[in-house]
Enzyme design. Structure first.
Site, PDB file in Angstrom:
ATOM      1  N   HIS A  72      -2.957  -3.187  -6.103  1.00  0.00           N
ATOM      2  CA  HIS A  72      -3.370  -2.649  -4.807  1.00  0.00           C
ATOM      3  C   HIS A  72      -4.872  -2.820  -4.587  1.00  0.00           C
ATOM      4  CE1 HIS A  72      -3.729   0.980  -1.903  1.00  0.00           C
ATOM      5  NE2 HIS A  72      -3.495  -0.122  -1.249  1.00  0.00           N
TER       6      HIS A  72
ATOM      7  N   ASN B  12      -4.720   6.794  -2.149  1.00  0.00           N
ATOM      8  CA  ASN B  12      -4.236   7.246  -0.842  1.00  0.00           C
ATOM      9  C   ASN B  12      -3.612   8.638  -0.925  1.00  0.00           C
ATOM     10  OD1 ASN B  12      -5.156   5.036   0.495  1.00  0.00           O
ATOM     11  ND2 ASN B  12      -3.234   3.906   0.393  1.00  0.00           N
TER      12      ASN B  12
ATOM     13  N   SER C  41       0.823  -1.206   0.000  1.00  0.00           N
ATOM     14  CA  SER C  41       0.000   0.000   0.000  1.00  0.00           C
ATOM     15  C   SER C  41       0.857   1.257   0.000  1.00  0.00           C
ATOM     16  CB  SER C  41      -0.936   0.002   1.213  1.00  0.00           C
ATOM     17  OG  SER C  41      -0.211  -0.269   2.378  1.00  0.00           O
TER      18      SER C  41
HETATM   19  P1  NAI Z   1      -1.427  -9.001   7.909  1.00  0.00           P
HETATM   20  O1  NAI Z   1      -0.440  -8.732   8.975  1.00  0.00           O
HETATM   21  O2  NAI Z   1      -2.843  -9.146   8.278  1.00  0.00           O
HETATM   22  O3  NAI Z   1      -0.997 -10.335   7.128  1.00  0.00           O
HETATM   23  C1  NAI Z   1       0.288 -10.606   6.680  1.00  0.00           C
HETATM   24  C2  NAI Z   1       0.451 -12.106   6.611  1.00  0.00           C
HETATM   25  O4  NAI Z   1       1.642 -12.396   5.932  1.00  0.00           O
HETATM   26  C3  NAI Z   1       0.533 -12.784   7.988  1.00  0.00           C
HETATM   27  O5  NAI Z   1      -0.416 -13.829   8.049  1.00  0.00           O
HETATM   28  C4  NAI Z   1       1.943 -13.336   8.035  1.00  0.00           C
HETATM   29  O6  NAI Z   1       2.009 -14.566   8.715  1.00  0.00           O
HETATM   30  C5  NAI Z   1       2.243 -13.517   6.561  1.00  0.00           C
HETATM   31  N1  NAI Z   1       3.670 -13.502   6.247  1.00  0.00           N
HETATM   32  C6  NAI Z   1       4.612 -12.624   6.670  1.00  0.00           C
HETATM   33  N2  NAI Z   1       5.801 -12.950   6.131  1.00  0.00           N
HETATM   34  C7  NAI Z   1       5.601 -14.029   5.339  1.00  0.00           C
HETATM   35  C8  NAI Z   1       6.440 -14.818   4.505  1.00  0.00           C
HETATM   36  N3  NAI Z   1       7.724 -14.538   4.377  1.00  0.00           N
HETATM   37  N4  NAI Z   1       5.898 -15.857   3.860  1.00  0.00           N
HETATM   38  C9  NAI Z   1       4.594 -16.152   3.987  1.00  0.00           C
HETATM   39  N5  NAI Z   1       3.745 -15.448   4.770  1.00  0.00           N
HETATM   40  C10 NAI Z   1       4.250 -14.392   5.417  1.00  0.00           C
HETATM   41  O7  NAI Z   1      -1.207  -7.853   6.818  1.00  0.00           O
HETATM   42  P2  NAI Z   1      -2.261  -7.207   5.812  1.00  0.00           P
HETATM   43  O8  NAI Z   1      -2.968  -6.112   6.479  1.00  0.00           O
HETATM   44  O9  NAI Z   1      -3.015  -8.283   5.179  1.00  0.00           O
HETATM   45  O10 NAI Z   1      -1.293  -6.513   4.743  1.00  0.00           O
HETATM   46  C11 NAI Z   1      -0.582  -7.261   3.812  1.00  0.00           C
HETATM   47  C12 NAI Z   1      -0.099  -6.354   2.708  1.00  0.00           C
HETATM   48  O11 NAI Z   1      -1.219  -5.705   2.115  1.00  0.00           O
HETATM   49  C13 NAI Z   1       0.842  -5.249   3.157  1.00  0.00           C
HETATM   50  O12 NAI Z   1       1.760  -5.018   2.136  1.00  0.00           O
HETATM   51  C14 NAI Z   1      -0.091  -4.047   3.315  1.00  0.00           C
HETATM   52  O13 NAI Z   1       0.581  -2.823   3.172  1.00  0.00           O
HETATM   53  C15 NAI Z   1      -1.032  -4.287   2.165  1.00  0.00           C
HETATM   54  N6  NAI Z   1      -2.355  -3.656   2.296  1.00  0.00           N
HETATM   55  C16 NAI Z   1      -3.016  -3.656   3.493  1.00  0.00           C
HETATM   56  C17 NAI Z   1      -4.259  -3.075   3.587  1.00  0.00           C
HETATM   57  C18 NAI Z   1      -5.022  -3.091   4.875  1.00  0.00           C
HETATM   58  O14 NAI Z   1      -5.975  -2.336   5.026  1.00  0.00           O
HETATM   59  N7  NAI Z   1      -4.676  -3.959   5.816  1.00  0.00           N
HETATM   60  C19 NAI Z   1      -4.896  -2.429   2.423  1.00  0.00           C
HETATM   61  C20 NAI Z   1      -4.157  -2.564   1.202  1.00  0.00           C
HETATM   62  C21 NAI Z   1      -2.920  -3.129   1.167  1.00  0.00           C
END
Ligand code: NAI
Length: 712
Positions: A448, A498, A427
């Site tokens: 995104h 954003n 993001s």
């Molecule tokens: P989250 O923390 O909920 O999930 C991340 C997941 O990735 C976790 O389950 C973790 O165990 C897993 N993970 C971490 N390292 C790993 C690896 N090396 N191999 C496999 N799994 C791994 O994070 P979220 O919120 O889902 O965000 C994920 C991405 O999406 C980020 O780049 C964030 O910036 C982006 N994003 C988030 C939004 C939001 O509102 N939460 C909106 C749009 C984009």
């Protein structure tokens, strides 16, 4: 438009006439003026045949499987400029469908594919409707979504067929329903399993060999039809609900209610007249033109990936990171029929994701139980990256950390094939930087999604320096196949959505710091037409996520993105917004309504205000912040290709990504409606009163002196 694209074909099968809408080579049948004329002619011919040839029935079908009628020509809705012209169009449609209803024989609609808008009104004038019970058959009246009402008799015939309650639900929500729901509410008389059975089943009914079971309205609907006091009660209840949901911004639903009830009170003729009059009035409103503008933008957006459509068919998808975003992204692909491999290193995360995906799929109303089961069987949850081999697209949604993302993406690249596109859901990080060590940076792109991914309709396709056109087309085609809208944007901090949203959220913080209450700020925004206020939105995004994104955007653009650090301060005190139950609002457990956090001013050490802005000024401070940044994005070429619909891409992104008031047609459309001169004048005044951040963008100043428009 070719001759064939306006045709209807009349054939005969024994003592039944078959009227086919469209020709075998047409993909979509619309009711152009020419087609309406051909239809009228054909119906008059059928009437004569009924007298002279002893014809018993008429079947109306599409020219081939999956084709029926997608309704009126939306170009016409766009071009109508006067109330009289709109009213004349409605009357013409009403007259043609009345000829159909009055035919002295049994009329049956054989429906396969989309039967919407004017197409649905056409079949309402038939005696019976038989639908193919597959997922491509859909029926409904989506007119209010374009700011008008059904104007070819739909407001009169539908309540009489299915009852006022179901009819109002369909008309006011612009609902388009799958075949089983149409059967349940009585809009369909029968369903057939396969398109092959459709026409022969209808011929049987039209020739009088058999009759579908008779239907009758439920008790409540009978009472509504019979007693005026029941009608008045129901009408005022519906009016109240509608005014609550539209906030008075959308005139069409109120007019639709008026037309339906006028017909029930004073008879069909009065109802038809009212319907035509209202169509004329609505079709020229700015709300209708804005909604039609958005409609065409969605159509354009779905063409972005046209060249890659065949290539993505049947491909399988990899998603890495099974957290908030990854689970929603995986669910979206599964529900669109793709097999998905979802990888996460953490077992608990995989288990949680399975639960969430099951919940999302189980809520899918239009899916049968067997389809839901098939969806879930197409999911592979694993910690083994090697399972990505053979996938056509891998979406990365792991932790927002540049070095970790680079490392993981490098490993993925070594596993997948040369033609696999790898996308990051980052993001805030630079797509070009993430791709810097990749062997095939042309195959890499930002994809995104917004949170919740399974619901939000916008996906920003972020082009890195080396992203190839082919990768853009593939990801656009996939996005479109999810029923979402792709918008191509450049790799700038905050991308498009954003970046434009940040000054708006910053302004909300300034307003709060001046002592305006949370309620005053959020109410001014919803009154303007936003689906929720900026402070409520911050709570939804999560204050920690918002703080992190704003840090990166602030570093990219400086002073105009800087504001009071309220999100950071609340996070430091353990308030993360909705997910923690407390933020600018307090969220009760269960389904209770959130209340403003009464301790906010103390927590943030905000002094009670002296002189405060009125609601209109608050709304302008907020909305002009969006406009000012959006114009910069437009002129810098952040969206699409400058000169080729870039303004439209911003409009679409603002409506689908931020919920920017659809009846205003998106940010740039709104900027045009205000006019560059007024924007420039107001922004200069705001800049003097509230700070340099309001300094008008160069493009606003220039257009203010040249009189130019923002639509480039
Ligand atoms: P989250 O923390 O909920 O999930 C991340 C997941 O990735 C976790 O389950 C973790 O165990 C897993 N993970 C971490 N390292 C790993 C690896 N090396 N191999 C496999 N799994 C791994 O994070 P979220 O919120 O889902 O965000 C994920 C991405 O999406 C980020 O780049 C964030 O910036 C982006 N994003 C988030 C939004 C939001 O509102 N939460 C909106 C749009 C984009």
């Amino acid at each position: 438009m070719s001759e064939s694209e306006q045709s209807v074909l009349l054939e005969k099968d024994g003592d039944v006439a078959i009227l086919k809408l469209g020709s075998p080579d047409e993909r979509v049948v619309i009711l152009s003026e020419k087609r309406m004329e051909s239809l009228q002619e054909a119906l008059l011919t059928v009437g004569k045949m009924a007298q002279s040839d002893g014809l018993k029935g008429l079947v109306i079908s599409g020219a081939h499987d999956g084709l029926f009628c997608a309704g009126a020509d939306i170009n016409i809705i766009r071009s109508v400029e006067t109330v009289d012209e709109g009213q004349r169009l409605a009357k013409q449609g009403q007259e043609v469908f009345q000829i159909l209803e009055d035919l002295p024989l049994t009329t049956v609609a054989a429906i396969s594919g989309a039967c919407v808008g004017g197409g649905c009104e056409l079949v309402l004038a038939c005696d019976y409707r038989v639908l193919v019970g597959n997922s491509s058959t859909k029926i409904g009246l989506p007119e209010v979504k374009l700011g008008i009402l059904p104007g070819f008799g739909g407001t009169q015939r539908l309540p009489r067929l299915v009852g006022v309650q179901a009819a109002m639900d369909m008309i006011l929500k612009g609902r388009v329903s799958p075949a089983p729901i149409a059967l349940k509410i009585g809009l369909a008389d029968e369903l057939v399993d396969s398109p092959d059975q459709l026409v022969s089943r209808c011929i049987d009914i039209a020739s009088g060999k058999r009759r579908p079971p008779a239907k009758s309205l439920g008790l409540v609907d009978k009472a509504i039809a019979k007693f005026s006091f029941v009608r008045n009660f129901v009408k005022s209840k519906i009016e109240k609900q509608v005014s609550k949901t539209t906030g008075g911004h959308y005139p069409a639903p109120a007019k639709a209610i008026e037309a339906v009830f006028r017909g029930l009170d004073d008879g069909l003729e009065a109802g038809y007249q009212r319907e035509a009059k209202f169509l004329g009035e609505l079709i020229v409103t700015p709300e209708c033109k804005s909604l039609v503008h958005i409609y065409f933008l969605t159509e354009e957006s779905s063409r972005l990936g046209k060249s890659a459509q065949e290539r993505v068919e049947g491909t399988s998808i990899g998603v890495i990171g099974a957290g908030t975003m990854g689970a929603g992204i995986a669910a979206s692909f599964l529900m669109s029929g793709y097999p998905v491999v979802l990888v996460d290193t953490v077992k608990e995360a995989r288990d949680r994701a399975r639960g969430r995906i099951e919940k999302i799929v189980s809520k899918k109303r239009s899916f049968s139980e067997s389809k839901k089961k098939k969806c879930l069987e197409s999911l592979t949850l694993t910690d083994d990256l090697a399972k990505f081999s053979g996938t056509g697209l891998v979406v990365e949604a792991i932790i927002e950390d540049l070095e970790i993302k680079k490392k993981v993406l490098g490993s993925i690249e070594r596993i997948v094939g040369d033609d696999c596109v790898i996308a990051s859901n980052t993001s805030s990080l630079s797509v070009t930087e993430i791709a810097v060590d990749l062997e095939r940076p042309g195959n890499f792109i930002g994809m995104h999604f917004f949170n919740p991914a399974e619901k939000m309709q916008l996906v920003e396709l972020v082009c890195g320096e080396k992203t190839s056109d082919e990768s853009i087309a593939i990801v656009a085609a996939l996005t479109d196949s999810l029923g979402k809208y792709p918008v191509v944007v450049q790799d700038v901090p905050g991308f498009l959505v954003n970046r434009t949203l940040t000054p708006y959220l910053v302004e909300a913080a300034y307003l709060l710091s001046e002592g305006h209450s949370v309620k005053e700020i959020d109410k001014a925004a919803t009154k303007f037409g936003m689906p929720m206020g900026p402070l409520r939105l911050l709570d939804e995004i999560g204050l920690d996520v918002a703080a992190k994104v704003s840090e990166i955007i602030e570093a990219g653009y400086g002073v105009r993105m800087q504001g009071p650090k309220f999100a950071e301060e609340l996070v430091a005190k353990g308030l993360f917004g909705k997910k923690s139950g407390r933020g600018f609002y307090i969220y009760p457990e269960g389904k209770g309504k959130p209340e403003v956090n009464g301790e906010l001013f103390t927590l943030l050490e905000i002094e009670k205000a002296g002189k405060k802005c009125d609601s209109d000024t608050i709304a302008r401070r907020l909305s002009y912040s969006l406009v000012n940044e959006a114009v910069r994005c437009l002129d810098e070429g952040v969206s699409g290709v400058p000169g080729k619909g870039a303004a439209g891409q911003i409009d679409l992104a603002s409506v689908m990504g931020t919920g920017f008031a659809p009846f205003r047609g998106g940010i740039i459309n709104y900027a045009n409606s205000v006019g560059a001169e007024k924007l420039n004048k107001d922004l200069e005044e705001f800049s003097r009163l509230y700070g340099e951040r309001f300094s008008p963008a160069k493009g606003i100043k220039e257009r203010a002196s040249s009189g130019g428009s923002f639509s480039v």
